[in-house]
Structures are given as C-alpha cells and as structure tokens.
Design an enzyme around this catalytic site. Structure first.
Site, short mmCIF file in Angstrom:
data_model
loop_
_atom_site.label_atom_id
_atom_site.label_comp_id
_atom_site.label_asym_id
_atom_site.label_seq_id
_atom_site.Cartn_x
_atom_site.Cartn_y
_atom_site.Cartn_z
N HIS B 106 -3.86 -8.87 -4.65
CA HIS B 106 -4.46 -7.24 -5.47
C HIS B 106 -3.42 -5.90 -5.34
O HIS B 106 -3.47 -5.35 -6.58
CB HIS B 106 -6.18 -7.18 -5.51
CG HIS B 106 -6.13 -6.23 -4.27
ND1 HIS B 106 -6.70 -6.60 -3.51
CD2 HIS B 106 -6.20 -4.55 -4.13
CE1 HIS B 106 -7.15 -5.51 -2.46
NE2 HIS B 106 -6.65 -4.23 -2.84
N ASP B 137 -6.98 -13.25 -1.98
CA ASP B 137 -6.50 -12.25 -2.27
C ASP B 137 -5.23 -11.19 -0.98
O ASP B 137 -5.23 -10.80 0.07
CB ASP B 137 -7.61 -11.13 -2.23
CG ASP B 137 -7.22 -9.61 -2.78
OD1 ASP B 137 -5.88 -9.80 -2.80
OD2 ASP B 137 -8.07 -8.50 -2.23
N SER B 216 -4.96 -1.28 0.75
CA SER B 216 -5.22 -3.07 1.10
C SER B 216 -4.29 -3.12 2.18
O SER B 216 -3.16 -2.31 0.93
CB SER B 216 -5.26 -2.59 -0.98
OG SER B 216 -6.86 -2.69 -0.62
#
Lengths: 492, 515
Positions: B106, B137, B216
């Site tokens: 992402h 992901d 992230s």
C-alpha cells in the site's frame, strides 16, 4: 283501469327509488357549527417485528373523526392499526366515549368506528359524501383541536391524480391540495369553500405545504361496504423509439408495456408480459400511461380500473382492453377483482394489521420476510440487514407464479446450551427441512410435527445446516420460553 | 446508501500525513508531553534494546531503515477513462538483502514516481518496484544508484514473536524526516483481514504500539531481527497496531523466487463447527472424533471436485482439526492457515469422514480466479464498455466503492448482493457485468430503470464476462439488441446502429479517450 293502476304504482316506485337514491347521494352542506367533527384518541401497541413474541410500548395517536350516522365514525386507518383503546370526544363536551373498530380498508386508508354507547351519537349531525368533486377550487379544512372549538383553514384543491396510499397496494385517486396554513393530515374534513359540500378527507400533509385528500366518491364506496378493484398488473412507459420499433408499434403516441402480472389477479390469464396496452374502456393510453379524462384531465391508466366515481366507475363491469401482442392487435376483456393477497410474496409498506408471524424450533426463531422486519433495523436498515434479504425484498415482492412461496428465514437463535452449535446463525434463508423445500411457516410447522424420522435436518440457502433430534426441539423450546420469557412456540 | 458496510477491524495507514503532522506538532508543543517525549527518546537511546540478548546496535539498524516518498495517481473506477489527482505520501521500508528493500504494497500502490532516503542521507534516490503482492500487502523495491547502498546494512528475518514479548517499531511516521522508534508488546496473534485488499485474511501480530501513517513498511524488531512489517492500525482501540509476521514475508519471498509473484492459493470451502452431538450423530461421526463440517464447496477453488458438502474434515496434512476449526495442537490457529502457507501446485491432504466412512483425499492447491474482483485493486486500468452511452463494467470492489461514493446506489441491491455473494454465486468461469451508469444523451434518456442491474443475456445468449459482452455487441447483426438483466422480467431494447452513432457523439462530448 287495473293496468293503469299498475303503471301508476310502477311510476311511483321508480320515482321513489330515484328519489331515495337522490337523497342517498345528495350533497348536504356541513355548517361550521354542525356537530360532525370529533376528536379521536387511539392508544396503539405495535408488534415487534424483530422479536415477534413482544409488543412495543403503547403510543397515543390523535386524529379527527367524522360522524357518518348510525353511531359510526370515519377515521384514517393509520390511527387504529393495533389499537388497544379508542376514546372519542364530541365538540363542547368533556365526556369521553369509547368505540370499537367496525371495518377498515388498508388500500384506501380509512376505518369506521362504532360507539359502544348507543346514545353517544345524540346531538351529532351526520356528514354525507356524494360524487361531487369541485376541481380546481378552494376548500376549507374543518378540524377540532384539543379543548378548543372547531377551526377552519383554507386550502386550494389542485387536481386529481392516482397513487398507492401509505399502506396500500392499489393506486387510488387522491386530490392534491396546497395550503399556506399548517395542517396535520389526520382525517380532517374538507368542504368546498362556498357551498360547504364535503370534498374529502385529508390524510397527508407535508412540510412543503402540499397534501392529499381522499375524494368523496372513494369514501362513499368504502362506506357502502364495497371492495376496491385491482388491475393486477404493472406497466412500464414506452417512450423510446428503439423499444417501440422492436414491439412493432408504428404510431408513437400510444401504448405502455405490461411489465409484471400478479398471479390470481384480474390480469392473470388475460394479459401477457410484453403486451403493449393501447386502449382501456375505449380510452387511448399514451406512452407514459395516461389518458384524457373529460373532467379531470390527464390521468393515470389505473384510474380506468380502480376508480369508484359513479359517473365513470368500472366497478362490477367487464373492462374492454386493446393490446398489441406479437405485433398484432388483440381485443380482450378483463373482470375486475380485488388484489389477491396470495400474490404478495414479501409484504411491503405498512403492516396492514398483519402481526409478524414466528415459529420457534429448538429455541431458534423462524419468520417470514416482510419489509417491516427489515425497516425495523433503523434508519440505516439497508446497510444493516442481510444483503440477500434486501435483494429479495427489492425484486421479489410479488410472486412470479402462484407456486412461489414466502421467504422463510432464521431470524435469530435464542442462546441455549442445546443449540450452541448454531448461536452465530442469523438472517439466513431456510431452504429445506428433511429435504422438503419450505414455502411458509405453517408448512414448516407441519413438516416438523409430521416428521417420521428421528432427526430433523434444516438446510439454509448458503449450505449451513442444523440438525436436532425430534424430541430436542420441544425440550429446547420449553427451555427458551422459560429462560427468555416467551409465551408461545408460535403465534399463528 | 453506502453499498459497502463490511466491518473493518483494521484500516491501512496510507498517505496524507499533513493532518497528523499538525496534530503531532500540537502535541509536541505541550510542555509535559514534549518533556516526556524527549525523556522517552533519551532512555531509548541510552538503554540497550535488550540487555541480555545479542543484537544490532541502533546505529546499525538505522542504516537499514529507509524513508519512501511516493507520488501516486489512481484510475477512477467510476469513470474508468479518467485518472484521479496526483497525491504525495510517505512510508517506510528496510533493506533485507544488500540491495533489496521490503515495504508494504500500500505504500507504493498506484505510484507514478518513488524516491527513498536512508537516515543521514541528503539526497533522494529513485526507486522502482520489483514485485508487488496486494493480497499480503508486501512489495520488494530496488534503487538503481549504488551510492544509495554505501555504508548500508540489512536486516535478517526472525521468527514469530512470543505473546507479551516486546517489539520495536522503526520507521518514519507522520511525515517526519528523522527515524522514529516506538516499543510495544505483542498482545495477540491471529488470522485477520488485510485492509489493503480488503478480502485476504492472513496471520497478523497485534502490538500495543501506535502505528501511524508513514510507519507503514517499517520493520518490527525483536533482538535485532525482523519479526514483522508494520502495516495497519486498529480503527477501534487506541494504540493498537498490526504487523505482518515473518511467515507471510517468507511466503512472499519464496513465491517470487522464480521471478513472478503468483499469489495465495484458496481452499474454496465454507465450514461450520461441530459442537452439536445430534449433528455429529446424524452424520455418523464417532465419539471423540473432532473436526468441522463442510457446508459449501466453491466453484473453481482447490477443493472443487475433491471435497463435498457434508464431509467432516478431521485433519489437514496429518494435523488434527478441532471442532471449532482450529488446529488441535495449538487451539489458536485456524486450519486454513496450513493452506495459506502453501503455493500453487503444493499438495493438500485431508483426513475426513464421508458417508460414515473414514477416507483420505489429496489435491493440488490453486488460486481462485473469482477472488480477483473481490479484492481492492491498484495500478490497473479498468476495462469498460460503452454502448449507447450506457457504461458496462465487470462487478468489482473498486467499482462498488466508487459507485457508493458517487451516491449512485438507487436500486442497487442486486449489484451489492451479487458482489458480496459472488464467490458462492459464481460458476468459476463467468464474471458479472453491470450497467452501472450512463452518459446522458437523448438515445438513453429512458433507460434509468435498468441502471445498476447485472446483465444476464444479450439476444438470448448468456453473457460470460465483459469481453464476451463486447463480442456479442460487435457480432450483432439485428437492428435491435435485447439485453436481459438478473431479476428483471422486461428486457432493455437498444437500436444497434443508433447506439453506435450516439457513442461517437458521446465520446466527443464527454472527453472519453482510450478503449
């Protein structure tokens, strides 16, 4: 001489009958001081659709009642659904009278109450409803507010149109009105401003200052104890040239497409899907579904089937229809019948006095799908309910053939140790029980009671299964009733 | 009516850190919080991460963690001929070999341009994506300039952390240019939905540390080794973050060994627990035999043709299954986790009871094609078809989300139902195609009735997918085209030549390019 006497007698009888009929339908003005408008207070207690063994808290509904003679009062049906007590107050009187529901028509949205006390109607003046509708015109709303005398407010009556009422399936005529005043739309009497002849009953008023009135001829039809006919089909406008050409229509000013036919209805066996409806009772139907009424102007074709106005009522008559079928004109005749409730697969709109049915088996609640069940999940109900139930409710309300059954679903599992394997199940559609397709709660009950196998095997549409020994079903029900204070295993 | 009401336990920490930066600035301006933050960092850098265990120093770790800056542009699923605006975002990543950077998918999804920087570097280096796995992901990136790797370090993968053990989350959260370290405790290990694809469910490790936008893709470390990749936060509880454990990372790395990312396999069954004695007796399951019942076998899944509804699964690859569906040996891991670790072609073995007999069944694992439209997709051009100004597209998650944001949901319960039940409704070969909007033109002024309906037949032929629909339109020779939709008895009638002519005008008026 004897023959002459007979003629005189016949003329007299005919004259009497004519005059009696005239009296019956004669327009009688309603004076401002006439004791005809009553205050009605109804306490209602609605059933709980999600937990159908319970009722909701009682609520009080105020509405206007109109005295129609013989101890009877006309009020909106909405006010009396699931009533527990009805109290009526006469003008300038502090005494409260009680009444009971005598009759109700959910499609028209009107009910007739009857005083319990035979002397209660003393001093009251009956209102009579005739065929006369003065359109367009100015009217007065006669309403009786709590502890105050009668009030009158002005309205403008705009036009006559057709639509299904709040709890109805049948499109019926209504008079559209406008008013600068604030109105309630709870059964107030509407009279013509100059003649004071009744025009109808106000049943809806919106914040945009428009409202709807039930016209007098529909009211009279209801008071006379008659049913409302239903055409038994739905149509779709036919206004694009590609579709018109496809169905072989040369003229571009005629015809709508038959889109849905209710099994067991007036149209069943007469009309066919994709018929193009060209004429009804010799009136030409335009591509949007309207015809030209000599008095009311453009009206929806449903009027030709559903109206009860004496002058052009089709009630009890055969209706002549001309359709274009497989590119050929066909003349048909249609007998009008009331709406076949059996054609309704998933009841929609208001409950029409239908208490939600349930059947408990092994502490598991099964119900038949209704829109009311879904809408009870709050404002965001479309997001909250099972997507399959929502889809069925949107697309399969009406049976497509008479063999289609109701949608029986598992609404919830009352948690008991004996059914703990299935505690997570909810809003699942029941497909079979012991291999038999389930079409209604009654059939489900019979299947269980008459089952000759030691096990009862339920299969849901998504493949989820539940299996109980036959004797477990009764014992778990008894436990659920005690534990969750439920009175009965079923309510039908 | 929002069409998508699926509960989300987690949401991705993607992009747009401006608001959070402002919030963070405010927090830092508060004297007590500022002091405690300073104290926290002092204590963090003064004290060793773990006193007893051997570990890399924080300086070595800093050499391996990178900040990633991404400029992205997505396609608009609702107007598939248009691209959305360009947006900038930041994320983290880390070196897992001399020149490979691991991050979340992402972080780099829909990227048009990406650059990266390590701690104390002044220059930004251009990045490229080598492999991207939206279903778990993860993404593997590379910098072409060797200068970027000078004096760098890389991190080794560790194992699954113990419950209640501490982990350090390293990254560049909320837009800051300096590296950040926060510590949390492993609070739960479970299978959960990955918010990036919104449909895939794999193992996650829950930690009680905040994972903020920008974090992230950064590593979660324990004893100097990577135990996961920080990837999403809980929308419900505060200070609950999730990391992708090494088992999932290793699955990804192994999958790409042949130079292609194939993705996860699916067993393709639905099961229900077997707590009920009556239920077990009905199927003749011996006392004490634990397992789960199959309720549905999905078309084109691995189990299609091998397992049946009513089968009682007792063991997978020799590992016993409990009556709640968890592996008996741990009673905390779903038996599907065993399938999750496999690759296409690997064998899946089940011990099961069918028709009161114990049997063994084995079959190869494979992907389920119909899952693709259930997944949120990135970096793709949405194929569509316009006919008479009516826009048709394959029913997919991105379309549904875009559709509900546009408020075009009237009468759309058919579409929503068929999307959510697609895996069970699908025959494994065909895909639903929906007429989801129209570009107004006099030729289609009366077709609103059919909007949001799913196509079933065209001129009597059952439509398999969007390509098939295009073929049917192109090969039609009749004057009119008759389209039938699921659940609707009346067909939509279009004039073929008139529709084609109108499309030329519509393309010009509405600035449609491509396709």
């Amino acid at each position: 001489m004897k023959f002459l006497n007979q003629i005189y007698r016949l003329v007299f009888v005919l004259f009497f009958l004519f005059f009696a009929g005239f009296i019956h339908s004669k327009s009688i003005p309603v004076g401002m001081t006439d004791a005809s408008i009553l205050q009605v207070k109804v306490t209602v207690q609605y059933p709980h659709f999600i937990q159908p063994w319970r009722n909701k808290n009682p609520e009080v509904r105020q509405s206007t009642g109109i005295y129609i003679g013989e101890n009877k009062i006309l009020i909106p049906a909405q006010a009396v659904y699931f009533y527990t007590s009805i109290e009526i107050k006469k003008p300038d009187s502090l005494k409260v009278f009680t009444a009971e529901l005598e009759r109700l028509d959910p499609d028209l949205g009107l009910a007739i109450l009857k005083f319990n006390d035979p002397n209660a109607s003393k001093d009251l003046k009956a209102v009579t409803f005739s065929n006369e509708v003065f359109l367009p015109g100015t009217g007065l709303v006669m309403e009786s507010k709590d502890q105050r005398s009668l009030e009158e407010k002005k309205i403008r009556m705009i036009r006559l149109d057709m639509e299904a009422y709040a709890s109805g399936y049948v499109e019926l005529p209504f008079i559209e009105i406008q008013s600068e005043e604030k109105l309630d739309g709870v059964g107030e009497l509407i009279v013509d401003v100059s003649s004071r002849i009744p025009q109808g009953i106000l049943y809806q008023f919106k914040e945009n200052n428009t409202g709807r009135v039930i016209p007098t001829f529909s009211i009279r039809h209801f008071i006379d104890g008659k049913n409302f006919p239903f055409k038994g089909f739905r149509f779709k406008p036919l206004i694009d040239s590609a579709t018109r050409n496809h169905y072989g229509l040369r003229k571009d000013d005629l015809g709508v497409l038959v889109a849905e036919i209710y099994p067991g209805s007036s149209a069943d066996g007469v009309l066919q899907l994709e018929d193009v409806l060209l004429e009804v009772s010799n009136f030409k139907i335009d591509p949007k579904g309207y015809f030209d009424h000599p008095k009311f102007g453009k009206l929806n074709v449903s009027y030709l089937f559903h109206n009860t106005n004496d002058t052009d009522s089709s009630f009890g008559k055969k209706i002549k229809i001309k359709v274009f079928r497989n590119k050929k004109p066909v003349s048909l005749e249609l007998d009008l019948k009331p709406i076949p409730e059996s054609a309704i697969r998933i009841p929609y709109g208001n409950s029409r006095f239908q208490t939600p049915k349930y059947l408990m088996l092994a502490g598991i609640i099964f119900q038949e799908l209704s829109e009311q069940y879904l809408t009870e999940h709050g404002n965001q109900w479309r997001n909250r309910v099972s997507k399959e139930l929502l889809y069925l409710n949107d697309f399969y309300r009406i049976k497509r053939n008479s063999k289609e059954g109701k949608v029986v679903f598992l609404s919830q599992v009352l948690p008991l140790s004996g059914n703990k394997a299935y505690h997570t199940a909810h809003q699942m559609i029941l497909k079979t029980v012991n291999g038999v397709q389930v079409q209604s709660l009654e059939q489900l009950q019979t299947l269980i009671t008459e089952s000759g196998t030691p096990y009862v095997h339920f299969v849901m549409t998504d493949g989820f299964e539940m299996i109980f020994k036959k004797e477990e079903i009764q014992s778990l029900n008894a436990e659920a009733k005690q534990s969750f204070q439920i009175q009965r295993d079923s309510n039908f | 009516m929002p069409a998508i009401s699926e509960k989300k336990a987690v949401a991705p920490n993607m992009v747009d850190s401006n608001k959070l930066m402002q919030k963070q600035k405010k927090i830092l301006l508060s004297p007590s919080l500022f002091a405690s933050t300073i104290l926290f960092f002092i204590s963090l850098f003064l004290n060793p991460l773990s006193a007893e265990e051997p570990r890399q120093s924080i300086d070595e770790i800093k050499k391996s963690v990178v900040q990633i800056r991404v400029f992205s542009q997505a396609k608009d699923a609702f107007s598939p001929w248009m691209s959305s605006g360009i947006s900038a975002s930041t994320g983290s990543g880390f070196l897992i070999s001399k020149n490979r950077i691991l991050t979340n998918a992402h972080v780099v999804s829909n990227a048009k341009f990406m650059e990266t920087q390590r701690n104390n570097q002044t220059e930004w280096y251009e990045l490229k994506v080598l492999f991207i796995a939206h279903d778990c992901d993860l993404a593997l990136l590379e910098v072409s300039d060797p200068k970027f790797y000078e004096d760098s370090n890389y991190l080794e993968l560790g194992s699954l952390p113990e419950l209640a053990s501490p982990v350090d989350i390293i990254g560049y959260p909320i837009g800051g240019s300096k590296i950040s370290v926060s510590r949390g405790i492993v609070s739960r290990i479970e299978q959960s939905t990955y918010a990036h694809s919104q449909i895939d469910s794999h193992l996650v490790v829950q930690v009680d540390a905040a994972i903020n936008p920008g974090n992230s893709g950064g590593p979660a470390l324990q004893d100097g080794k990577v135990v996961g990749v920080a990837f999403q936060a809980s929308t419900k509880g505060e200070n609950i973050g999730y990391i992708i454990p090494t088992a999932v990372i290793q699955h990804f790395l192994k999958d790409i060994e042949d130079g292609i990312y194939h993705g996860y396999v699916e067993l393709g069954i639905q099961t229900q627990p077997s707590y009920s004695e009556s239920h077990r007796k009905y199927y003749g399951i011996p006392n004490g035999e634990e397992g789960v019942f199959i309720t549905k076998v999905l078309k084109a899944g691995s189990a299609d043709g091998y397992l049946k509804p009513g089968d009682y699964l007792t063991a997978i690859d020799g590992r016993k299954i409990g009556r709640n569906g968890n592996l008996l040996e741990t009673n905390s891991i779903d038996f599907l986790e065993v399938v999750d670790n496999k690759f296409a072609g690997d064998e899946i073995r089940f011990d099961l009871i069918r028709d009161k007999k114990k049997i063994n069944v084995k079959f190869p694992a494979k992907k389920m094609i119909q899952m693709e439209n259930q997944r949120a997709r990135y970096g793709v051009n949405y194929d569509y078809l316009m006919f008479g100004g009516h826009i048709f597209q394959t029913v997919n998650r991105d379309l549904l989300e875009a559709w509900s944001k546009n408020g075009q949901t009237q009468g759309g319960s058919l579409l929503v139902y068929r999307f959510y039940d697609a895996t069970t409704l699908s025959d494994g070969e065909s895909e639903d195609v929906v007429l989801y909007r129209k570009l107004p033109h006099p030729i289609n002024s009366n077709s609103d009735f059919y909007l949001n309906m799913v196509v079933e037949f065209v001129n009597g032929t059952k439509v398999k997918n969007l390509t098939h629909l295009k073929e049917l339109f192109q090969s039609a020779t009749d004057k009119t085209i008759r389209i039938q939709f699921y659940g609707i008895q009346l067909p939509m009638i279009l004039d073929r030549e008139e529709s084609e002519k109108a499309d030329l005008e519509i393309k010009k008026s509405y600035h449609l390019t491509g396709n």
